[in-house]
Write a protein that holds these residues in place. Structure first.
Motif, PDB file in Angstrom:
ATOM      1  N   ALA A 202     -86.697 -64.279   8.759  1.00  0.00           N
ATOM      2  CA  ALA A 202     -86.186 -64.659   7.445  1.00  0.00           C
ATOM      3  C   ALA A 202     -84.660 -64.733   7.419  1.00  0.00           C
ATOM      4  N   ASP A 203     -84.000 -63.961   8.284  1.00  0.00           N
ATOM      5  CA  ASP A 203     -82.538 -63.903   8.281  1.00  0.00           C
ATOM      6  C   ASP A 203     -82.010 -63.953   9.713  1.00  0.00           C
ATOM      7  N   PRO A 204     -81.868 -65.162  10.284  1.00  0.00           N
ATOM      8  CA  PRO A 204     -81.408 -65.295  11.673  1.00  0.00           C
ATOM      9  C   PRO A 204     -80.025 -64.713  11.934  1.00  0.00           C
ATOM     10  N   SER A 205     -79.240 -64.487  10.876  1.00  0.00           N
ATOM     11  CA  SER A 205     -77.906 -63.923  11.082  1.00  0.00           C
ATOM     12  C   SER A 205     -77.963 -62.505  11.640  1.00  0.00           C
ATOM     13  N   LEU A 206     -79.161 -61.900  11.615  1.00  0.00           N
ATOM     14  CA  LEU A 206     -79.320 -60.541  12.132  1.00  0.00           C
ATOM     15  C   LEU A 206     -79.491 -60.496  13.654  1.00  0.00           C
ATOM     16  N   ALA A 207     -79.468 -61.653  14.324  1.00  0.00           N
ATOM     17  CA  ALA A 207     -79.748 -61.678  15.764  1.00  0.00           C
ATOM     18  C   ALA A 207     -78.793 -60.795  16.563  1.00  0.00           C
ATOM     19  N   ARG A 208     -77.508 -60.799  16.207  1.00  0.00           N
ATOM     20  CA  ARG A 208     -76.538 -60.008  16.974  1.00  0.00           C
ATOM     21  C   ARG A 208     -76.806 -58.515  16.817  1.00  0.00           C
ATOM     22  N   THR A 209     -76.988 -58.052  15.579  1.00  0.00           N
ATOM     23  CA  THR A 209     -77.245 -56.626  15.412  1.00  0.00           C
ATOM     24  C   THR A 209     -78.631 -56.255  15.931  1.00  0.00           C
ATOM     25  N   ALA A 210     -79.565 -57.223  15.916  1.00  0.00           N
ATOM     26  CA  ALA A 210     -80.890 -56.964  16.490  1.00  0.00           C
ATOM     27  C   ALA A 210     -80.782 -56.697  17.986  1.00  0.00           C
ATOM     28  N   ALA A 211     -79.929 -57.466  18.676  1.00  0.00           N
ATOM     29  CA  ALA A 211     -79.749 -57.262  20.115  1.00  0.00           C
ATOM     30  C   ALA A 211     -79.216 -55.853  20.388  1.00  0.00           C
ATOM     31  N   ASP A 212     -78.233 -55.412  19.619  1.00  0.00           N
ATOM     32  CA  ASP A 212     -77.686 -54.071  19.833  1.00  0.00           C
ATOM     33  C   ASP A 212     -78.689 -52.988  19.457  1.00  0.00           C
ATOM     34  N   GLU A 213     -79.492 -53.232  18.438  1.00  0.00           N
ATOM     35  CA  GLU A 213     -80.489 -52.228  18.071  1.00  0.00           C
ATOM     36  C   GLU A 213     -81.562 -52.104  19.143  1.00  0.00           C
ATOM     37  N   MET A 214     -81.921 -53.217  19.782  1.00  0.00           N
ATOM     38  CA  MET A 214     -82.881 -53.137  20.884  1.00  0.00           C
ATOM     39  C   MET A 214     -82.268 -52.417  22.084  1.00  0.00           C
ATOM     40  N   LEU A 215     -80.997 -52.664  22.335  1.00  0.00           N
ATOM     41  CA  LEU A 215     -80.314 -51.951  23.411  1.00  0.00           C
ATOM     42  C   LEU A 215     -80.308 -50.448  23.142  1.00  0.00           C
ATOM     43  N   ARG A 216     -80.187 -50.077  21.886  1.00  0.00           N
ATOM     44  CA  ARG A 216     -80.244 -48.652  21.518  1.00  0.00           C
ATOM     45  C   ARG A 216     -81.659 -48.117  21.599  1.00  0.00           C
ATOM     46  N   TYR A 217     -82.598 -48.837  20.987  1.00  0.00           N
ATOM     47  CA  TYR A 217     -83.929 -48.289  20.784  1.00  0.00           C
ATOM     48  C   TYR A 217     -84.705 -48.155  22.093  1.00  0.00           C
ATOM     49  N   ASP A 218     -84.674 -49.184  22.923  1.00  0.00           N
ATOM     50  CA  ASP A 218     -85.412 -49.121  24.194  1.00  0.00           C
ATOM     51  C   ASP A 218     -84.732 -50.030  25.214  1.00  0.00           C
ATOM     52  N   GLY A 219     -83.517 -49.667  25.573  1.00  0.00           N
ATOM     53  CA  GLY A 219     -82.716 -50.486  26.476  1.00  0.00           C
ATOM     54  C   GLY A 219     -83.224 -50.467  27.913  1.00  0.00           C
ATOM     55  N   PRO A 220     -82.670 -51.327  28.757  1.00  0.00           N
ATOM     56  CA  PRO A 220     -83.145 -51.446  30.140  1.00  0.00           C
ATOM     57  C   PRO A 220     -82.638 -50.357  31.074  1.00  0.00           C
ATOM     58  N   ILE A 221     -81.651 -49.580  30.624  1.00  0.00           N
ATOM     59  CA  ILE A 221     -81.095 -48.496  31.441  1.00  0.00           C
ATOM     60  C   ILE A 221     -81.408 -47.166  30.771  1.00  0.00           C
ATOM     61  N   ARG A 222     -82.060 -46.270  31.508  1.00  0.00           N
ATOM     62  CA  ARG A 222     -82.355 -44.926  30.983  1.00  0.00           C
ATOM     63  C   ARG A 222     -81.164 -43.988  31.167  1.00  0.00           C
ATOM     64  N   ALA A 223     -80.557 -44.048  32.360  1.00  0.00           N
ATOM     65  CA  ALA A 223     -79.566 -43.020  32.697  1.00  0.00           C
ATOM     66  C   ALA A 223     -78.617 -43.516  33.774  1.00  0.00           C
ATOM     67  N   MET A 224     -77.444 -42.897  33.840  1.00  0.00           N
ATOM     68  CA  MET A 224     -76.462 -43.138  34.894  1.00  0.00           C
ATOM     69  C   MET A 224     -75.991 -41.798  35.444  1.00  0.00           C
ATOM     70  N   ALA A 225     -75.595 -41.798  36.691  1.00  0.00           N
ATOM     71  CA  ALA A 225     -75.220 -40.547  37.347  1.00  0.00           C
ATOM     72  C   ALA A 225     -73.718 -40.457  37.591  1.00  0.00           C
ATOM     73  N   ARG A 226     -73.214 -39.252  37.540  1.00  0.00           N
ATOM     74  CA  ARG A 226     -71.829 -38.932  37.883  1.00  0.00           C
ATOM     75  C   ARG A 226     -71.837 -37.625  38.695  1.00  0.00           C
ATOM     76  N   TRP A 227     -70.683 -37.259  39.269  1.00  0.00           N
ATOM     77  CA  TRP A 227     -70.545 -35.943  39.882  1.00  0.00           C
ATOM     78  C   TRP A 227     -69.138 -35.406  39.611  1.00  0.00           C
ATOM     79  N   ALA A 228     -69.049 -34.098  39.480  1.00  0.00           N
ATOM     80  CA  ALA A 228     -67.802 -33.458  39.064  1.00  0.00           C
ATOM     81  C   ALA A 228     -66.836 -33.303  40.230  1.00  0.00           C
ATOM     82  N   THR A 229     -65.637 -33.836  40.051  1.00  0.00           N
ATOM     83  CA  THR A 229     -64.610 -33.695  41.095  1.00  0.00           C
ATOM     84  C   THR A 229     -63.827 -32.397  40.950  1.00  0.00           C
ATOM     85  N   GLU A 230     -63.971 -31.741  39.810  1.00  0.00           N
ATOM     86  CA  GLU A 230     -63.358 -30.429  39.576  1.00  0.00           C
ATOM     87  C   GLU A 230     -64.140 -29.741  38.458  1.00  0.00           C
TER      88      GLU A 230
END
Length: 407
Positions: free
Chosen positions: A274-302
Motif C-alpha cells: 500500500a505504501d512503496p515509500s516504506l521500501a528503504r526502512t523495510a530493508a533496514d528492518e529486515m536487516l535488523r529482524y533476521d539479517g544474513p550475518i549472525r555474528a562477527m569475531a574480534r580478539w583483545a590486543t590488551e
C-alpha cells in the motif's frame, strides 16, 4: 519453549534454527558471557556490541594473528593459496593495512557508483519476477535470491558474463571456509581449489583492465591512487573475491530470510504494498529482524572491560548482531516487525572503521526486490513446515525455501 538449553553450544539446533529464542536466553543470562566451549566471550547486548565495534584500538579484526591466527597456523602451510589471498581481505586486517586498502577501494566503490546501478537492478528484478507468476511452487533461493545478487555484483565488478555462475560456485566453496560450516569436513581442500580457480580466472581480467580500463569496479580499483600508493594485482584480486563473496552470499540470504519474515507478518507485506515509500526502512528492518550475518569475531590486543566483565589480552570476543538487534533495551518491541521503524540502529553492518562497505548495494537490491515482489503479488505461501539453516555461528542462511506467489 525449550526448557533445557545448552547456552555453550553455539551450533545446537536451537541456536541455529531458533537464534532469537536462544540468544534471548543467553542475553538475559549475561550480555557478556564466557563460553568455555568456544573459548571466548559471547557479547549479546546492543550497547556492548556497539562498544566493541567502535573500539578497534583494543579489539583486533585480524583473523591471521592472535588466537585466531594460532589456530590457523597448521592449515596455512598446507593451503597456501587459500590463506595467502584470504589474508589480503581488508575486512580481516587492522590498521595500517586495513586503512590503506579500504581507502583505495573506497575510491572505486563509492555510494554514487552504487546508485547508478539502480535502473539495472530494477530491470533485473522485473525479469526475475515474471517466472514467479502462475501460482506454481518455485525454489525461491535458486530462481530469485541466488540470481539477482550474483548478476549485480558480477556486472558491477566487470566480470565476464561467461564466468559469473562459475564464480558463484567457487564463492560457495569459500563460504564453507569463511563461515566455518560445521557439516563440511572437506571445506579447506575445496576452499584451496576454489581460490586457485578464482585467482586464475581473475588475474588476466585484472591485467586487461590495467591495459584497457572500462566503466566497472575492477577498472576503478586498478586505477585507484592515494599519493604514490596503488593496489597490487594480488590485492585487487583478493578484494574482488571478497566483494563477489560478500556481495552475493549475504544479499542472497537477506532476500530469502526476508520472505520468511514477511510470511510471518503478512500485515507488513500489505503495508508495503500500500505504501512503496516504506521500501528503504523495510530493508533496514529486515536487516535488523533476521539479517544474513549472525555474528562477527574480534580478539583483545590488551586488557579491557566490556559490560562489567574484564577481558584479558588475547581473549576471543564474539559480537552477536542477531542478539543485539533484538535487545529490548535499544529497540521497542523488538520481536515485532515494523517496516517503518525509525530510528533503527541495528548492528548488522557493523560500526566504526569496519562498517560494511557494501551496505548501500545490499540496501538497494533489497529495496528494489521488495518493491517489485509486493507490487506483483498481494500474498504468497511459504511451503516449508519447518525451516532449517546451515550450521554456522556467523551467518544466517536457509538450506531451502519454496514459495508459491499468488496474483
Amino acid at each position: 519453549m525449550v526448557l533445557d538449553v545448552d547456552l555453550d553450544d553455539l551450533l545446537s539446533p536451537e541456536a541455529i534454527d531458533h537464534p532469537m529464542r536462544f540468544y534471548r536466553r543467553l542475553r538475559e543470562t549475561a550480555p557478556v558471557y564466557w563460553n568455555p566451549r568456544w573459548n571466548g566471550w559471547v557479547v549479546t547486548g546492543h550497547r556492548e556490541v556497539a562498544q566493541v565495534f567502535l573500539n578497534h584500538a583494543k579489539l583486533s579484526s585480524d583473523r591471521f594473528a592472535g588466537p585466531f591466527g594460532a589456530s590457523l597456523s597448521g592449515e596455512a602451510s598446507q593451503y597456501q593459496q587459500l590463506f595467502s589471498f584470504l589474508s589480503k581481505f581488508f575486512v580481516w586486517k587492522d590498521q595500517p593495512y586495513h586503512t590503506r586498502v579500504r581507502s583505495l577501494v573506497n575510491k572505486a566503490f563509492t555510494p554514487r557508483s552504487v546508485e547508478v546501478l539502480r535502473p539495472r537492478v530494477q530491470e533485473l528484478v522485473k525479469e526475475l519476477v515474471e517466472p514467479l507468476r502462475g501460482g506454481t511452487e518455485v525454489d525461491f533461493l535458486a530462481q530469485f535470491a541466488f540470481t539477482l545478487p550474483v548478476v549485480v555484483i558480477a556486472e558491477f565488478l566487470g566480470v565476464p558474463p561467461e564466468g559469473r555462475y562459475q564464480m558463484r560456485e567457487w564463492s560457495d566453496d569459500l563460504g564453507a571456509v569463511i563461515f566455518v560450516r560445521g557439516n563440511d569436513a572437506d571445506r579447506m581442500r575445496k576452499g584451496e581449489q576454489a581460490m586457485n580457480e578464482l585467482v586464475e580466472f581473475l588475474r588476466p581480467v585484472v591485467a586487461a583492465r590495467r591495459a584497457h580500463p572500462r566503466d566497472d569496479l575492477l577498472s576503478r580499483m586498478v586505477q585507484a591512487v592515494d599519493g604514490d600508493d596503488v593496489l597490487t594485482d594480488d590485492e585487487v584480486i583478493a578484494n574482488a573475491i571478497l566483494m563477489v563473496f560478500a556481495g552475493h552470499e549475504t544479499t542472497m540470504n537477506l532476500l530469502a530470510n526476508s520472505m520468511v519474515v514477511f510470511d510471518r507478518f503478512p500485515g507488513e507485506w500489505r503495508r508495503l504494498r500500500a505504501d512503496p515509500s516504506l521500501a528503504r526502512t523495510a530493508a533496514d528492518e529486515m536487516l535488523r529482524y533476521d539479517g544474513p550475518i549472525r555474528a562477527m569475531a574480534r580478539w583483545a590486543t590488551e586488557p579491557l572491560e566490556i559490560g562489567g566483565e574484564q577481558i584479558a589480552e588475547g581473549d576471543r570476543v564474539l559480537l552477536v548482531q542477531a542478539a543485539a538487534n533484538h535487545d529490548p533495551a535499544s529497540f521497542a518491541d523488538p520481536e515485532r516487525l515494523d517496516i517503518g521503524r525509525r530510528p533503527n540502529r541495528h548492528t548488522t553492518f557493523g560500526q566504526g572503521i569496519h562498517i560494511c562497505l557494501g551496505a548501500p548495494l545490499a540496501r538497494l537490491e533489497a529495496e528494489e526486490a521488495f518493491l517489485a515482489l509486493s507490487r506483483a503479488f498481494p500474498r504468497f505461501t511459504v511451503h516449508e513446515q519447518e525451516l532449517h539453516y546451515n550450521p554456522t555461528v556467523v551467518s544466517r542462511s536457509l538450506t531451502q525455501l519454496h514459495i508459491t506467489f499468488h496474483e
